[in-house]
Design an enzyme around this catalytic site. Structure first.
Site, short mmCIF file in Angstrom:
data_model
loop_
_atom_site.label_atom_id
_atom_site.label_comp_id
_atom_site.label_asym_id
_atom_site.label_seq_id
_atom_site.Cartn_x
_atom_site.Cartn_y
_atom_site.Cartn_z
CG ASP A 138 -19.16 -12.49 19.05
OD1 ASP A 138 -18.17 -11.79 19.49
OD2 ASP A 138 -19.59 -12.37 17.98
CB CYS B 7 -12.53 -9.28 18.14
SG CYS B 7 -13.23 -8.01 19.38
CB CYS C 10 -3.05 5.02 6.37
SG CYS C 10 -4.44 4.19 6.61
CB CYS D 239 -0.80 0.16 1.25
SG CYS D 239 -1.85 1.17 1.27
CE1 TYR E 245 -21.88 -8.98 26.76
CE2 TYR E 245 -21.49 -11.33 26.34
CZ TYR E 245 -21.41 -10.17 27.16
OH TYR E 245 -20.96 -10.15 28.37
CD GLN F 125 -17.31 -11.25 13.07
OE1 GLN F 125 -16.31 -10.83 12.71
NE2 GLN F 125 -17.74 -11.63 14.50
CB CYS G 211 -8.71 1.54 1.36
SG CYS G 211 -8.58 0.43 2.59
CB CYS H 249 -2.56 -1.77 7.21
SG CYS H 249 -3.86 -2.02 6.39
CD GLU I 39 -26.88 -6.54 20.99
OE1 GLU I 39 -26.57 -5.32 20.95
OE2 GLU I 39 -26.20 -7.70 20.72
#
Length: 442
Positions: free
Chosen positions: A368, A395, A89, A81, A300, A271, A177, A92, A324
C-alpha cells in the site's frame, strides 16, 4: 539581447467545448488556437466560458475555471456546498456532478491511465469498469456523504479557520465542511479564534469516541487554551523539530477495523473514510485467499492494518513481515500486533530494508505505497520472490498503472482489479489490484 518576458494569460476567457475528464479533477478543452486547457468546474460535453487561472503564452497547457455554463451536461447539479466553485474552496472537485456521474468520471480516469501507462484494457486488468460507492454512500443528488474523519484546516491572518483554495495558500473561510464526518463537525473548529496558529488538523476516530486536534503554531506563537464542543486530546507540531508532541490527553486515537482495534499515534496515517479500512481489508483478503501456515509481506504497513488481517487468517504457523518507514507508525504497529508472535515489523524504507532481510521467497505480498507508487526497482524485487498472489492497494491510478506495467515486465498479470469511491466529491479514488504469475492465467 534580453528575451522578452512571456505574457501571462491569467484572467483571459475562452469559450470552449469541454472534452474528456483528465486525472486531477478537471476536464480537457482546447482554445481556438489549439492550446490545451485543463478546466475545473466543468463536465465532459459542456460548452463553457473558461477563465485562465494559471499559464502564459506558449505554455504546454493552461489551467482554467468554468465561470459560466453555456450548455450544461445532464450530469450537472447545483453544488450542494456553498463554498464550492471557481476561486473558492479547493477541497472538492466534483460538487457540481451527480454522485453516479462522479464515479463514472473516476472510472474513465482509471481506464485512461491503465491504457496509457500500462497498455492494459479494463478486460486485461480484470476490471468491470465500475467504481463502487462505500456502504451507505449511495445518496440522492444534493446529499453529501459525511465521510472525512480527518480534516486539515488552514488559519487566516485574523485567526479564522477555513480550507485552502485550489492550488493556493489563500484561505476560504467556512462555517461548516459538508464532507466532514459528524465527529469532526461537532468539535466546532470553525467557530473558534485560532490566532497564532498556521493550521489545525481535526481527527475523529472510527469505532471509538476518540477525538484529537493537532495544532501547528506560527513561528514564535503561543498555544491557545483549546476549549471545543467535545472532549478532545491536543497535540502540537514542534517549531524546531517538526515532530508531533502531546499537550494533553492521549497521544493516539483508537481506530477499529476487521474486528480489531488499532492505535494510531501523533496523527499517523489511517484511511480517512470511516468504511475504507474494512472495505480494503475485505477486498485484499478476498483477492489473496490466505492459507494457514503461509508467509506474507505487508509493505508500507503503517500501523499494521493488513498485517493484522493476514496474521488472523494465516494462523499460528503462518508468519508476516511488515516494513514501514515512519518511526511512530512502527511503534504503533508493534503494539497493535503484539498478540501475534510470528509477526515482525521492521522500520525503514521498503527499497532499503527488503533486500537486507535475505528473504528470497514468500507466498503473499500486500503493498500500500504512498501516492508516488512503489517504483520499478521495488516491483522488480517483488516479482523475484515468487509470491502466488500480490495485492496492490493504490490511491493514485497513474502510479498504479505505471507499477502494473513493471509487474507485467516481471511476469505478473492482473487477476482482478476493483475500484472504490472512498473520497466522494473529490477526484481521488482507491483501487485494489490482485496479481498472480502470468503463466497461471494461461
Amino acid at each position: 539581447m534580453q528575451a522578452e518576458p512571456t505574457k501571462s494569460l491569467v484572467g483571459r476567457e475562452y469559450e470552449v467545448e469541454v472534452g474528456p475528464v483528465a486525472h486531477g479533477g478537471h476536464c480537457v478543452a482546447r482554445t481556438a488556437e489549439g492550446q490545451v486547457l485543463f478546466v475545473r468546474h466543468a463536465l465532459p460535453g459542456e460548452r463553457v466560458l473558461a477563465r485562465v487561472t494559471e499559464g502564459e503564452e506558449g505554455a504546454r497547457f493552461l489551467r482554467a475555471d468554468a465561470v459560466e455554463i453555456l450548455d450544461a451536461s445532464k450530469d450537472r447539479i447545483e453544488a450542494p456546498c456553498p463554498f464550492a466553485g471557481p476561486g473558492r474552496c479547493g477541497g472538492c472537485d466534483w460538487q457540481h456532478a451527480k454522485p453516479g456521474a462522479q464515479r463514472r468520471l473516476k472510472g474513465e480516469v482509471i481506464a485512461e491511465q491503465l491504457q496509457r501507462l500500462a497498455g492494459l484494457t479494463p478486460e486485461e486488468a480484470g476490471w468491470d469498469g465500475t467504481v463502487m460507492p462505500a456502504e451507505g454512500d449511495k445518496l440522492p443528488a444534493g446529499e453529501v456523504p459525511q465521510w472525512r474523519t480527518r480534516v486539515q484546516y488552514a488559519v487566516d491572518a485574523e485567526g479564522r479557520a477555513g480550507l485552502r483554495r485550489h492550488r493556493s495558500h489563500e484561505v476560504e473561510r467556512i462555517d461548516h465542511c459538508m464532507i466532514a464526518a459528524a465527529g469532526v463537525s461537532e468539535l466546532g473548529i470553525e467557530r473558534r479564534d485560532w490566532t497564532g496558529m498556521a493550521s489545525i488538523e481535526a481527527i475523529a476516530a472510527t469505532g471509538s469516541q476518540d477525538r484529537q486536534v493537532i495544532l501547528t503554531p506560527r513561528p514564535g506563537a503561543r498555544l491557545p487554551i483549546v476549549e471545543l464542543d467535545r472532549p478532545v486530546s491536543v497535540l502540537r507540531v514542534g517549531e524546531k523539530d517538526g515532530g508531533v508532541h502531546r499537550v494533553h490527553g492521549r497521544p493516539f486515537v483508537r481506530e477499529r477495523a476487521d474486528d480489531r482495534t488499532y492505535r494510531v499515534g501523533n496523527g499517523g496515517f489511517w484511511q480517512v473514510h470511516p468504511k475504507a479500512a474494512d472495505t480494503l481489508v475485505k477486498a485484499v483478503m478476498q483477492g489473496l485467499l490466505p492459507r494457514k501456515g503461509e508467509m506474507a509481506l505487508d509493505l508500507y504497513c503503517g500501523v499494521g492494518l493488513f498485517a493484522g488481517a493476514l496474521a488472523d487468517r494465516l494462523g499460528e504457523q503462518g508468519a508476516v513481515l511488515g516494513i514501514e518507514s515512519g518511526k511512530r507508525a512502527v511503534e504503533d504497529a508493534r503494539h497493535n500486533l503484539a498478540g501475534f508472535p510470528r509477526v515482525r515489523v521492521e522500520q525503514g524504507k521498503v527499497e532499503s530494508v527488503l533486500p537486507r532481510t535475505g528473504i528470497t521467497e514468500v507466498d503473499l505480498i500486500v503493498l500500500d505505497p504512498p501516492r508516488a507508487g512503489a517504483g520499478r526497482a521495488t516491483v522488480t524485487h517483488l516479482t523475484s520472490l515468487n509470491a502466488r498472489r500480490i495485492a496492490y492497494v493504490a490511491c493514485d491510478p497513474a502510479a498504479l498503472a505505471r507499477d502494473l506495467g513493471y509487474f507485467r515486465e516481471g511476469g505478473y498479470r492482473v487477476r482482478v482489479l476493483r475500484a472504490f469511491d472512498l473520497f466522494p466529491m473529490t477526484h481521488h479514488v482507491e483501487c485494489v489490484a490482485i496479481l498472480e504469475p502470468a503463466e497461471k492465467g494461461l
